[in-house]
Design a protein around this motif. Structure first.
Motif, PDB file in Angstrom:
ATOM      1  N   LEU A 121      32.348 -65.802 -57.118  1.00  0.00           N
ATOM      2  CA  LEU A 121      33.996 -66.026 -57.089  1.00  0.00           C
ATOM      3  C   LEU A 121      34.210 -67.598 -56.954  1.00  0.00           C
ATOM      4  CD1 LEU A 121      34.816 -63.517 -54.155  1.00  0.00           C
ATOM      5  CD2 LEU A 121      35.669 -63.590 -56.493  1.00  0.00           C
ATOM      6  N   PRO A 122      35.079 -68.173 -57.591  1.00  0.00           N
ATOM      7  CA  PRO A 122      35.467 -69.687 -57.522  1.00  0.00           C
ATOM      8  C   PRO A 122      35.561 -70.039 -56.094  1.00  0.00           C
ATOM      9  CG  PRO A 122      36.312 -68.867 -59.357  1.00  0.00           C
ATOM     10  CD  PRO A 122      35.906 -67.644 -58.624  1.00  0.00           C
ATOM     11  N   LEU A 123      35.138 -71.013 -55.587  1.00  0.00           N
ATOM     12  CA  LEU A 123      35.588 -71.590 -53.974  1.00  0.00           C
ATOM     13  C   LEU A 123      37.143 -71.946 -54.224  1.00  0.00           C
ATOM     14  CD1 LEU A 123      32.529 -73.518 -53.351  1.00  0.00           C
ATOM     15  CD2 LEU A 123      33.332 -71.447 -52.116  1.00  0.00           C
ATOM     16  N   TYR A 124      37.678 -72.126 -55.390  1.00  0.00           N
ATOM     17  CA  TYR A 124      39.218 -72.831 -55.517  1.00  0.00           C
ATOM     18  C   TYR A 124      40.124 -71.902 -56.027  1.00  0.00           C
ATOM     19  CZ  TYR A 124      35.533 -76.358 -55.108  1.00  0.00           C
ATOM     20  OH  TYR A 124      34.375 -77.177 -54.738  1.00  0.00           O
ATOM     21  N   MET A 125      39.973 -70.678 -55.713  1.00  0.00           N
ATOM     22  CA  MET A 125      40.949 -69.834 -56.007  1.00  0.00           C
ATOM     23  C   MET A 125      41.934 -69.268 -54.914  1.00  0.00           C
ATOM     24  SD  MET A 125      40.032 -67.023 -59.146  1.00  0.00           S
ATOM     25  CE  MET A 125      39.675 -68.031 -60.844  1.00  0.00           C
ATOM     26  N   ASN A 126      41.343 -69.428 -53.725  1.00  0.00           N
ATOM     27  CA  ASN A 126      42.217 -69.338 -52.578  1.00  0.00           C
ATOM     28  C   ASN A 126      43.158 -70.572 -52.552  1.00  0.00           C
ATOM     29  OD1 ASN A 126      41.629 -67.440 -50.851  1.00  0.00           O
ATOM     30  ND2 ASN A 126      39.741 -68.219 -50.122  1.00  0.00           N
ATOM     31  N   ASP A 158      32.291 -60.815 -62.412  1.00  0.00           N
ATOM     32  CA  ASP A 158      31.974 -62.356 -62.341  1.00  0.00           C
ATOM     33  C   ASP A 158      33.024 -63.426 -62.620  1.00  0.00           C
ATOM     34  OD1 ASP A 158      30.982 -64.940 -62.789  1.00  0.00           O
ATOM     35  OD2 ASP A 158      29.497 -64.175 -64.667  1.00  0.00           O
ATOM     36  N   ILE A 159      34.047 -63.631 -61.872  1.00  0.00           N
ATOM     37  CA  ILE A 159      35.240 -64.241 -61.907  1.00  0.00           C
ATOM     38  C   ILE A 159      35.029 -65.609 -62.257  1.00  0.00           C
ATOM     39  CG2 ILE A 159      37.359 -64.900 -60.571  1.00  0.00           C
ATOM     40  CD1 ILE A 159      37.015 -61.945 -60.777  1.00  0.00           C
ATOM     41  N   LEU A 160      33.834 -66.233 -61.716  1.00  0.00           N
ATOM     42  CA  LEU A 160      33.678 -67.611 -62.051  1.00  0.00           C
ATOM     43  C   LEU A 160      33.528 -68.046 -63.443  1.00  0.00           C
ATOM     44  CD1 LEU A 160      32.918 -70.186 -60.434  1.00  0.00           C
ATOM     45  CD2 LEU A 160      30.221 -69.714 -60.613  1.00  0.00           C
ATOM     46  N   HIS A 161      32.910 -67.131 -64.077  1.00  0.00           N
ATOM     47  CA  HIS A 161      32.612 -67.551 -65.679  1.00  0.00           C
ATOM     48  C   HIS A 161      33.600 -66.572 -66.356  1.00  0.00           C
ATOM     49  CE1 HIS A 161      28.718 -68.269 -63.371  1.00  0.00           C
ATOM     50  NE2 HIS A 161      28.577 -69.168 -64.379  1.00  0.00           N
ATOM     51  N   SER A 162      34.431 -66.067 -65.952  1.00  0.00           N
ATOM     52  CA  SER A 162      35.447 -65.203 -66.976  1.00  0.00           C
ATOM     53  C   SER A 162      36.643 -65.769 -67.494  1.00  0.00           C
ATOM     54  CB  SER A 162      35.460 -63.855 -66.316  1.00  0.00           C
ATOM     55  OG  SER A 162      36.685 -62.719 -66.831  1.00  0.00           O
TER      56      SER A 162
END
Lengths: 438, 337
Positions: B216-221, B186-190
């Motif tokens: 996965l956050p949309l904004y890590m790319n 759960d990258i989004l909340h980690s």
């Protein structure tokens, strides 16, 4: 009015409604514009006028704010009609449309009467209340829109909360047609913003804060535009903040749908990066967005897609902001920093000075339409109310808590120097603010 | 509450690591790893080596922080992080005060500030703070005159966890430069993922984040990160993500994510994202398996992997104490204070 006449001399007079931008004198008498014309050519009056010298300054119609929160009744620790109208006068405003999310809300004649009465006795400038769309702002049944109109509201809004039920919004747009008043929509699809703290994007991802995507605003803007098309009702979109919303309004106007829109100074000048370091003063709804959005909003203003600049002045007590970011209240105190913020855009060459003034005067007057428009708000035509703002476009000042008259010191501009300072504000022929005066 | 008096025979830290200069150290607080230099992180590792030596002694104690007070305040439940900080502070002979604040006491208003000012008035030197709200330690650092250590804030950062993760990788792999580290879950909340992304990138590792697309956050790319985050690879296919990895780190899955509609079913998560023997076989031979804990048995990591030869999950916990000793030493043990 039994005030002494006022002669404003030597200033650069800008009145977009009359397409005027030149050196002119302005004579105010009996609460109205009496004469305007060439410098030194004012007609002589039986009683000598008070002379205000405005050399090097801009003289323009008093600003009209379509959207502010005066917090009274119910939240007097954040702002009162007395302090809010003084803050407005300091910011160059002579007319404030106050939002109905008070306690109790402005959903009945009694509360509207109370606000109007308070404004008369304690306010220093004109207050035009906006009534609720729904009873108690609960989004369930329509407020008594007819009686609210009779009491003097100039539009309807559940601002702070969207009208989530599409059927109710449809009925609001239909019912309000009878009184020819705009329905002002706070566009936010709350299933997409629940728990959100700032713009959804890279900064929110970095800070570990839940985001509010621009799409949450855009999908409701699209819905409301469709409903305006269906019903023929007058729709006004409050505080649009994204490139997508600008595009939606542009297309709607091209199709002849009855829609207008406003944008705030903070959405025109600040980005989501202001939240870095968890500055709760940069927490606002709709949230500060990106450079791309700013560019689109500016373009929308230039094209006339966006009709008005409104402050969404949302004062808060210190305790509402001195806490964890996620627990802090949304809102920026904006009446006093509006002009300085907008002058930054003028100085950067992003906007023409005349355009900025138009969007603060004739623009909002047009959005209101009806009686305010007919009575000559937002212009300096002879016979119009003597509401005048004189400002120094080069005057610098430092935004500090002490410098603000508003009870709300919650602005991310604290510590910033702004260029563009109101020198005097005249409401109904009476000086209600003068720089440096106690 | 007071720790035992320093015993004769335990040499001070300076005798253990005499030649270390801490001049590269620039921090008064440890809030996030986004502003740490490589030199600072290296320094933490070197000091941690020294702390491990202290912890290996019969009497696990050095007088380095004698007379200093470390306060831990946790607004969220925690077992290992809190115990780890407490042991670290005691091993350096600091006075330790643990304050538990129930989550229900987090109410709007100045309550957090009031609490912090009270702690300051009690004379604390270092405040170790966990909070469910991202950014809460920043408020603390701005408003009080103590060194603040972020022991986890919302979904934002957990710097000491990332440092102990990196220290564990370094002690097993020798160095971090060029290593491929895959973080799954759960990258989004980690907050653990975010701090590791900063730290590992600074140390030259290649980071891959992997999880169900909704987590996965949309904004890590890179194309949407706008320079706000270090460059990482985002991959939703776990089999692809672990290909050739040196380290596979699983994150704890909060089971309420399913209720919020972010996951169709935990069963499906297990099927596509659990670290199993088969999946691990795609990584480099001997790849490390890590988990910040506490593990949901049988969800993020299969039992045989979790207790298998590649797992360094317990070693992470052990290293945690030494890393936190190093952090407390750097904040309160120097000449500045």
């Amino acid at each position: 009015m039994s005030n002494n006449p006022i002669l404003i001399t030597g200033g650069r007079l800008i009145d977009p409604a009359q397409k005027l931008d030149k050196k002119m004198d302005l004579l105010l008498k009996d609460g109205h514009v009496f004469w305007l014309g060439e410098e030194g050519k004012a007609p002589s009056l039986p009683e000598a006028p008070t002379i205000l010298t405005a050399r090097g300054k801009v003289v323009c119609p008093g600003f009209i704010d379509l959207h502010c929160h005066l917090r009274e009744p119910g939240f007097e620790e954040k702002e009162t009609i007395a302090t809010g109208t003084r803050a407005g006068a300091r910011g160059g405003f002579t007319t404030l449309c106050c939002m109905p999310n008070t306690n109790p809300p402005l959903d009945s004649r009694a509360v509207v009467d109370y606000v109007i009465q308070k404004a008369r006795s304690e306010g220093v400038i004109r207050v035009l209340p906006i009534g609720c769309i729904s009873q108690g702002r609960r989004g369930e049944g329509l407020a008594e829109m007819g009686e609210l109109a009779e009491a003097g509201v100039v539009g309807y809004s559940d601002d702070g909360a969207p009208v989530s039920n599409a059927r109710l919004m449809r009925h609001a747009l239909e019912y309000s047609r009878g009184w020819k008043l705009p329905v002002i929509s706070h566009c936010e699809e709350i299933s997409l913003t629940e728990g959100g703290q700032m713009n959804e994007g890279a900064v929110a991802t970095r800070l570990g804060l839940k985001g509010m995507p621009a799409e949450a605003e855009e999908c409701m803007a699209a819905r409301d535009i469709a409903l305006a098309r269906l019903t023929g009702g007058r729709l006004h979109l409050a505080h649009i903040s994204s490139a997508g919303s600008v595009e939606l309004v542009r297309r709607a106007k091209e199709k002849g749908i009855s829609v207008t829109a406003e944008v705030t100074p903070h959405h025109l000048t600040l980005t989501e990066e202001k939240v870095m370091g968890y500055d709760t003063n940069a927490k606002v709804n709709p949230p500060l967005r990106t450079r791309t959005d700013i560019a689109a909003l500016l373009q929308g203003l230039r094209e006339g897609v966006i009709d008005a600049i409104a402050t969404d002045h949302a004062p808060h007590a210190a305790v509402d902001k001195m806490c964890e970011f996620g627990l802090a209240a949304f809102g920026i105190s904006g009446l006093e920093t509006a002009l300085g913020s907008l002058m930054t855009l003028v100085n950067q060459g992003e906007l023409e000075l005349g355009l900025v003034i138009a969007r603060l005067t004739s623009g909002p007057a047009g959005v209101l339409g009806g009686i305010p428009m007919k009575s000559g708000l937002g212009t300096l035509k002879v016979g119009s109310p003597a509401d005048v703002t004189i400002f120094d476009p080069k005057g610098e000042w430092l935004v500090s808590e002490a410098s603000l008259i508003s009870k709300g010191k919650n602005t991310p501009l604290l510590g910033t120097k702004l260029k563009g300072k109101v020198i005097a504000t005249i409401f109904g022929g009476r000086v209600v603010y003068k720089e440096g005066a106690p | 509450m007071r720790p035992m008096v320093q015993r004769e025979g335990a040499p001070p830290l300076s005798e253990t690591i005499p030649e270390i200069s801490t001049s590269v150290w620039k921090h008064n607080h440890i809030l996030d790893l986004d502003d740490f230099t490589r030199e600072e992180i290296e320094l933490i590792f070197v000091i941690t080596d020294g702390m491990k030596e202290i912890l290996s002694r019969e009497i696990k104690r050095a007088p380095t922080l004698r007379g200093k007070t470390v306060v831990t305040i946790f607004f969220e439940p925690s077992t290992r992080t809190r115990a780890s900080f407490e042991l670290a502070a005691r091993a350096l002979t600091a006075d330790v005060l643990n304050i538990t604040a129930s989550t229900s006491s987090i109410v709007k208003g100045e309550s957090l500030l009031d609490t912090l000012r009270t702690i300051q008035a009690l004379g604390a030197d270092v405040l170790v703070m966990r909070h469910s709200q991202s950014g809460a330690p920043y408020l603390a650092a701005r408003q009080v005159n103590m060194s603040v250590v972020n022991a986890g804030d919302g979904a934002h950062a957990h710097p000491s966890q990332a440092l102990l993760d990196m220290y564990t990788m370094r002690s097993r792999l020798g160095h971090l430069e060029g290593r491929k580290v895959v973080i799954i879950g759960d990258i989004l909340h980690s907050r653990v993922a975010r701090s590791n992304i900063w730290g590992l990138s600074t140390m030259g590792a290649e980071v891959v984040v992997c999880g169900p697309p909704t987590l996965l956050p949309l904004y890590m790319n890179e194309d949407r990160a706008g320079g706000q985050l270090p460059r990482v690879t985002v991959e939703s296919n776990a089999d692809k993500a672990v290909e050739g990895a040196d380290v596979v780190m699983a994150l704890r899955l909060q089971l309420e994510r399913q209720e919020k509609g972010l996951l169709p079913a935990v069963r499906e998560y297990v099927r596509y994202y659990q670290i199993t023997q088969e999946r691990l076989a795609r990584a480099k031979p001997g790849a490390l398996v890590m988990h910040p804990g506490p593990v949901n048995e049988g969800i993020e990591v299969s039992p045989e992997v979790s207790h298998g030869a590649n797992s360094v999950i317990e070693e992470q916990v052990t290293n945690g104490v030494a890393v936190r000793m190093a952090l407390l030493y750097l904040l309160a043990g120097g000449k500045k204070h």
